[in-house]
Design a protein around this motif. Structure first.
Motif, PDB file in Angstrom:
ATOM      1  N   SER A 178      12.475  -4.688 -13.454  1.00 43.38           N
ATOM      2  CA  SER A 178      13.282  -5.702 -12.786  1.00 43.38           C
ATOM      3  C   SER A 178      14.353  -5.054 -11.919  1.00 43.38           C
ATOM      4  N   ASN A 225       8.430  -9.346  -9.541  1.00 44.44           N
ATOM      5  CA  ASN A 225       9.223 -10.576  -9.510  1.00 44.44           C
ATOM      6  C   ASN A 225       9.020 -11.198  -8.136  1.00 44.44           C
ATOM      7  N   GLU A 256      13.806 -16.868 -18.464  1.00 47.12           N
ATOM      8  CA  GLU A 256      12.499 -16.290 -18.168  1.00 47.12           C
ATOM      9  C   GLU A 256      11.851 -17.144 -17.091  1.00 47.12           C
ATOM     10  N   ASN A 282      20.150 -10.225 -12.994  1.00 45.47           N
ATOM     11  CA  ASN A 282      20.162 -11.582 -12.449  1.00 45.47           C
ATOM     12  C   ASN A 282      20.701 -11.637 -11.031  1.00 45.47           C
ATOM     13  N   ASP A 321      16.910  -6.242 -17.685  1.00 44.48           N
ATOM     14  CA  ASP A 321      16.884  -7.410 -16.798  1.00 44.48           C
ATOM     15  C   ASP A 321      18.136  -7.475 -15.937  1.00 44.48           C
ATOM     16  N   SER A 334       6.298  -3.836 -12.909  1.00 45.33           N
ATOM     17  CA  SER A 334       6.653  -5.235 -13.147  1.00 45.33           C
ATOM     18  C   SER A 334       7.031  -5.879 -11.817  1.00 45.33           C
TER      19      SER A 334
END
Length: 461
Positions: A238, A432, A188, A377, A375, A430
């Protein structure tokens, strides 16, 4: 913070050329705890000055790793000589770039320096909370990162300003063993635009999110593999943000359009369903300050929003001054450079899919057999719009309800095809902002989006 030693150098700008003089300092910090042990404690700084001069569409550029008046004199002289020399050998009739106004951009945000010990102590407090609360972890990492850009920009025919871009983050990384005794990891990210005190004066606010991170990790440890195939899924914010940046955003950077990206032939044509809207925000997004606000770009252009997709129709590209002339539009202020030694390129700022009107719970309830992909990565795409994203957290959807967590998988597709299948868009976005974009030179970017219901190819075991 940089002291302004460049203003008096405007008198040295040559007549008949367009000049940008930029002084810049970059500062980076990194603190890493691994299982309670301090293994990295790094601070680095770089500063210098550069000049970029344009004469009839050709450029001269010079930089020096020294922030001084003598260095400013030297780079101005070299860049001007380079531009004038290249102009003598360039094809005649190249257009001069238009001016879009002059003025001064107000200073926005100070870069505040904090002693390294305070950062280390804060990371230690977080590590101790994780260690005490979750003894089932096989490893834990606490990583503090900070990078800031401090720029003073003077131009001959555009805007001047002292602009900053400070940001800092703490990563909490946890690892646990799966039911098959394999290590699984999730993380996180906490923080954002601003300095240490803006986010980490107190760390109690982080605890509920750390608790939720552990909850997801435990669910994943009992997870199952996704069933491979073309599925109805919900992409969490995400993933829709990653899509906005990687699979669409790069294809609509005007320099890459000129280089042959898939977006070239699609201007004013359909690339998504009526529900798909996408914008590269400059400094204000959806009524709030954008995650990484940009008020002035590195050519001295006022930064403004670039509307990319509107109701499924490709409406425009991101531009610097040069590409704007070629497309007969105004620049959007997307010219950005990472270091004093870098020339500005067309780069994204805060690229996002806009929210819709649907509730996430209704989107989940609408699916009988599919997945909610939460999510990611990593992600990669090419200029055809073909993409592949890793999925590190997600859930089955069975009969309108969330089921078991799924283990790591991937999703693939072609952006302009996949976006046409979007039939529900959630009402919240959301964001990032902790990553870098690596187009020739790295640059901090923000990306975001709502949950999207669509069809996509998902990998299995």
């Amino acid at each position: 913070m940089l002291n302004d030693i460049l203003k008096i150098k405007k008198s040295l700008f040559a007549d008949g050329v367009q000049t940008v003089l930029r002084g810049q300092e970059n500062r980076n910090r990194r603190v890493v705890f691994v299982n309670g042990n301090l293994v990295a404690n790094v601070r680095s700084e770089s500063r210098g000055v550069n000049a970029r001069v344009c004469k009839n569409g050709v450029y001269g550029f010079s930089s020096m790793a020294e922030y001084s008046q003598d260095a400013a004199d030297a780079v101005l002289k070299a860049a001007t000589e380079n531009a004038l020399f290249l102009n003598e050998h360039a094809p005649k009739g190249l257009p001069a770039q238009a001016s879009y106004g002059r003025g001064i951009v107000p200073f926005h945000k100070a870069i505040v320096d904090f002693e390294q010990k305070r950062i280390i102590d804060t990371c230690k407090i977080i590590d101790e909370y994780v260690a005490k609360t979750y003894p089932d972890l096989v490893s834990r990492n606490i990583v503090y990162t900070e990078d800031s850009q401090d720029k003073i920009i003077y131009t001959s025919d555009a805007y001047d300003g002292h602009v900053t871009n400070p940001r800092c983050y703490i990563y909490v990384i946890m690892s646990i063993l799966s039911k098959d005794n394999q290590p699984l990891e999730l993380y996180e990210v906490f923080g954002g635009s601003g300095s240490f005190e803006d986010h980490f004066k107190d760390t109690a606010w982080m605890c509920p999110r750390i608790d939720n991170l552990h909850k997801k990790l435990v669910e994943k440890a009992d997870g199952v593999y996704a069933q491979a195939g073309y599925k109805t899924v919900i992409l969490g914010g995400s993933l829709s943000g990653m899509l906005a940046h990687e699979a669409v955003g790069h294809t609509v950077e005007a320099d890459l359009v000129l280089g042959g990206s898939v977006a070239g032939p699609y201007l004013n044509k359909r690339v998504g369903s009526d529900l798909v809207n996408m914008v590269d925000f400059a400094h204000t997004a959806l009524g709030q300050e954008a995650p990484l606000p940009v008020f002035l770009d590195d050519e001295g252009q006022l930064a403004k929003d670039a509307v990319l997709i509107e109701n499924g129709i490709l409406k425009g590209y991101m531009h610097n001054r040069e590409s704007a002339e070629k497309f007969n539009v105004e620049p959007t202020g997307n010219a950005r450079a990472w270091s004093f030694s870098d020339e500005p390129l067309i780069r994204m700022r805060n690229t996002a899919v806009l929210p819709g009107k649907d509730k996430l719970e209704d989107m989940i309830a609408s699916i009988d057999d599919g997945y909610y992909l939460v999510d990611t990565n990593n992600g990669q795409a090419d200029l055809t719009g073909e993409f592949m994203f890793g999925v590190v957290m997600g859930y089955e959807i069975k009969n309108g309800k969330l089921g078991k967590a799924i283990l790591d998988t991937t999703v693939t597709g072609i952006a302009f095809d996949m976006l046409k299948t979007v039939d529900m868009v959630s009402d919240t976005v959301s964001w990032n902002s902790s990553g870098f974009c690596g187009k020739k030179q790295r640059i901090p970017v923000g990306l975001g989006g709502p949950a999207l219901r669509c069809k996509i190819m998902i990998g299995g075991r």
